[in-house]
Design an enzyme around this catalytic site. Sequence first.
Site, PDB file in Angstrom:
ATOM      1  N   LYS A  35      35.510  38.115   8.373  1.00  0.00           N
ATOM      2  CA  LYS A  35      35.048  36.724   8.299  1.00  0.00           C
ATOM      3  C   LYS A  35      36.193  35.724   8.259  1.00  0.00           C
ATOM      4  CE  LYS A  35      33.964  36.735   3.310  1.00  0.00           C
ATOM      5  NZ  LYS A  35      35.235  36.283   2.794  1.00  0.00           N
ATOM      6  N   GLY A 116      29.903  39.935   8.318  1.00  0.00           N
ATOM      7  CA  GLY A 116      29.058  41.088   8.619  1.00  0.00           C
ATOM      8  C   GLY A 116      27.962  41.228   7.585  1.00  0.00           C
ATOM      9  N   GLY A 149      36.407  44.574  -0.195  1.00  0.00           N
ATOM     10  CA  GLY A 149      37.435  44.166  -1.158  1.00  0.00           C
ATOM     11  C   GLY A 149      36.914  43.483  -2.408  1.00  0.00           C
ATOM     12  N   GLU A 192      53.804  39.290 -12.153  1.00  0.00           N
ATOM     13  CA  GLU A 192      54.567  39.067 -10.911  1.00  0.00           C
ATOM     14  C   GLU A 192      54.720  37.563 -10.663  1.00  0.00           C
ATOM     15  OE1 GLU A 192      52.954  41.319  -7.620  1.00  0.00           O
ATOM     16  OE2 GLU A 192      53.568  43.229  -8.490  1.00  0.00           O
ATOM     17  N   HIS A 450      74.708  61.221  -4.849  1.00  0.00           N
ATOM     18  CA  HIS A 450      75.499  60.436  -5.801  1.00  0.00           C
ATOM     19  C   HIS A 450      76.303  59.384  -5.039  1.00  0.00           C
ATOM     20  CE1 HIS A 450      78.033  59.452  -9.213  1.00  0.00           C
ATOM     21  NE2 HIS A 450      79.095  59.560  -8.419  1.00  0.00           N
TER      22      HIS A 450
HETATM   23  P1  NAI Z   1      44.879  43.277 -14.415  1.00  0.00           P
HETATM   24  O1  NAI Z   1      43.672  44.049 -14.759  1.00  0.00           O
HETATM   25  O2  NAI Z   1      46.113  43.949 -13.971  1.00  0.00           O
HETATM   26  O3  NAI Z   1      45.317  42.414 -15.700  1.00  0.00           O
HETATM   27  C1  NAI Z   1      44.466  41.479 -16.315  1.00  0.00           C
HETATM   28  C2  NAI Z   1      45.011  41.196 -17.706  1.00  0.00           C
HETATM   29  O4  NAI Z   1      44.272  40.140 -18.254  1.00  0.00           O
HETATM   30  C3  NAI Z   1      44.901  42.369 -18.657  1.00  0.00           C
HETATM   31  O5  NAI Z   1      46.115  42.542 -19.295  1.00  0.00           O
HETATM   32  C4  NAI Z   1      43.802  41.936 -19.613  1.00  0.00           C
HETATM   33  O6  NAI Z   1      43.951  42.478 -20.903  1.00  0.00           O
HETATM   34  C5  NAI Z   1      44.002  40.427 -19.617  1.00  0.00           C
HETATM   35  N1  NAI Z   1      42.831  39.663 -20.007  1.00  0.00           N
HETATM   36  C6  NAI Z   1      41.543  39.896 -19.683  1.00  0.00           C
HETATM   37  N2  NAI Z   1      40.749  38.947 -20.237  1.00  0.00           N
HETATM   38  C7  NAI Z   1      41.571  38.090 -20.907  1.00  0.00           C
HETATM   39  C8  NAI Z   1      41.358  36.899 -21.667  1.00  0.00           C
HETATM   40  N3  NAI Z   1      40.138  36.402 -21.876  1.00  0.00           N
HETATM   41  N4  NAI Z   1      42.428  36.261 -22.202  1.00  0.00           N
HETATM   42  C9  NAI Z   1      43.680  36.774 -22.026  1.00  0.00           C
HETATM   43  N5  NAI Z   1      43.931  37.894 -21.313  1.00  0.00           N
HETATM   44  C10 NAI Z   1      42.893  38.541 -20.753  1.00  0.00           C
HETATM   45  O7  NAI Z   1      44.370  42.165 -13.400  1.00  0.00           O
HETATM   46  P2  NAI Z   1      45.179  41.233 -12.401  1.00  0.00           P
HETATM   47  O8  NAI Z   1      46.571  41.033 -12.874  1.00  0.00           O
HETATM   48  O9  NAI Z   1      44.310  40.035 -12.246  1.00  0.00           O
HETATM   49  O10 NAI Z   1      45.200  42.067 -11.078  1.00  0.00           O
HETATM   50  C11 NAI Z   1      43.962  42.387 -10.428  1.00  0.00           C
HETATM   51  C12 NAI Z   1      44.078  43.649  -9.634  1.00  0.00           C
HETATM   52  O11 NAI Z   1      44.993  43.493  -8.562  1.00  0.00           O
HETATM   53  C13 NAI Z   1      44.541  44.803 -10.489  1.00  0.00           C
HETATM   54  O12 NAI Z   1      43.658  45.868 -10.283  1.00  0.00           O
HETATM   55  C14 NAI Z   1      45.902  45.135  -9.964  1.00  0.00           C
HETATM   56  O13 NAI Z   1      46.102  46.537  -9.974  1.00  0.00           O
HETATM   57  C15 NAI Z   1      45.895  44.588  -8.534  1.00  0.00           C
HETATM   58  N6  NAI Z   1      47.229  44.114  -8.193  1.00  0.00           N
HETATM   59  C16 NAI Z   1      48.207  45.015  -7.931  1.00  0.00           C
HETATM   60  C17 NAI Z   1      49.490  44.595  -7.665  1.00  0.00           C
HETATM   61  C18 NAI Z   1      50.537  45.610  -7.390  1.00  0.00           C
HETATM   62  O14 NAI Z   1      50.205  46.720  -7.068  1.00  0.00           O
HETATM   63  N7  NAI Z   1      51.804  45.277  -7.531  1.00  0.00           N
HETATM   64  C19 NAI Z   1      49.842  43.168  -7.639  1.00  0.00           C
HETATM   65  C20 NAI Z   1      48.748  42.328  -7.945  1.00  0.00           C
HETATM   66  C21 NAI Z   1      47.495  42.790  -8.194  1.00  0.00           C
END
Ligand code: NAI
Length: 471
Positions: A35, A116, A149, A192, A450
Amino acid sequence: MENNFDVIVIGSGPGGYVAAIRLAQLGLKTACVEKNKTLGGTCLNVGCIPSKSLLKSSELYHKAKKEFNNLGIETDNIKLNLSKMLNNKNRSVLTLTKGIEFLFKKNKITHLKGTGIIIDKNTVSVVENSSDSLKKVNYKTKNIIISTGSKPTSLPNIKIDEETIVSSTGALSFPKVPSKLIVIGGGYIGLELSSVWRRLGSDVTVIEYLDHIIPGMDKDISNEFLKILQKQGIKFKLESKVTGTKVIKNKTVVDLTNNKTKKKERIECDKVLVAVGRKPNIGNDITKIGIKLNKNNKIQVDKKFETSIKSIYAIGDVIDKGPMLAHKAEDEGIAVAEIICGQAGHVNYDVIPSVIYTSPEVASVGKTEEQLKKENIKFKVGKFPFIANSRAKVNNDTEGFVKVIADEKTDKVLGVSIISSEAGTMIAELALAMEFGASAEDIARTCHAHPTHSEAIKEAAMAVDKRPIHF
Ligand code: NAI
């Protein structure tokens, strides 16, 4: 255009586009519906790729300002040109999304432009919504793959406007460096993007609900990582719940309450990034035709990624298997394509690496100490710090360590975590080792070049048997 396909893939993120390419390689007539204007989904357009571009550029800027002088590289008047930096990011995104267009053409995959909608198990309607017309075409197919997604979640009392209160999408394109940025959530996205804007000059405060950052990561790593980020100037309010945000006299304020002490606090800022997780993109059509969701509102699938309706499959962030990561979705894309073609396709959910692309990077694969304790599995630990690694020393990047966890009896590697400038690349060796069922001794006896950061992996594996050489 031909209206009959073997498979229609809905969504062109890392799960969907990879599935489409593998299906085409296997000889199936494949279409992929998207989309958005460009292919690649969240990862390429507003996720992994643009964030890595900004992480790299901001790291270089920071190094040029703070570290070059010590290395004998004298530069005057280093200035940030944010719009150039953002343009560079946008160019990288465009090149990569065009790359997928090219791969679709090369593999003779039909790119259907529009939303879709699944009408029944053999019909997908594609609705093209241009400014002056609404075009709708039905396509017939033998199989459907849902790979739509996820999108950011918010908190009940906070509305994301992508201007002042933003999701990761808005935080990838701030037109000027916010002088004060509040980040809600100390997870992958929160940390990040905190790093990016801190390096570019923002005063950043991360508010995290739990008493530690990066839930799910090894506690050793999470504690060390917190100290490193604090040293970089990022402030943290742990164990704190955000209760709301308001605009008062052109300033945004965030209200929070400490979970333990119940003390209330109000912090002023210019921008708020909400990074508290993501939720699956599941349209009404999916529930309307009777595809079952599980209790987390994700699509229920069996071992073959088949939903409750035969020949409709789902992969990636919309299903409740493994973490919401691009590479997990890619592996599922390949697996589901092979399964549809009668092959065995599989994904090993026990060996999915995860990486946080900060500086230093944080990477892990397999189980953490906390998980193993919960599961009552006896284990041994070997740790090796980068302060004792010669390459890290000459590169002036000695922060962090490698931690290898192996089964107490069999010595089989059960999990590895790394904090290092090179952690994201290094973790691949451990994923491969774990796929082959390696023991810590196997890694210890493998020759590592190394001087490299990877020698720290060998040393940590030797440390499992209490015999590291350099520490
Ligand atoms: P996340 O699940 O990694 O982290 C969310 C954080 O917010 C947690 O630490 C949680 O305890 C906190 N939280 C939840 N509710 C809250 C509240 N009311 N007040 C304060 N803190 C609170 O989610 P995020 O960072 O949004 O990422 C989403 C997804 O995207 C994840 O599944 C992640 O694995 C993926 N991602 C992966 C990356 C990578 O592989 N480098 C980069 C960016 C995202």
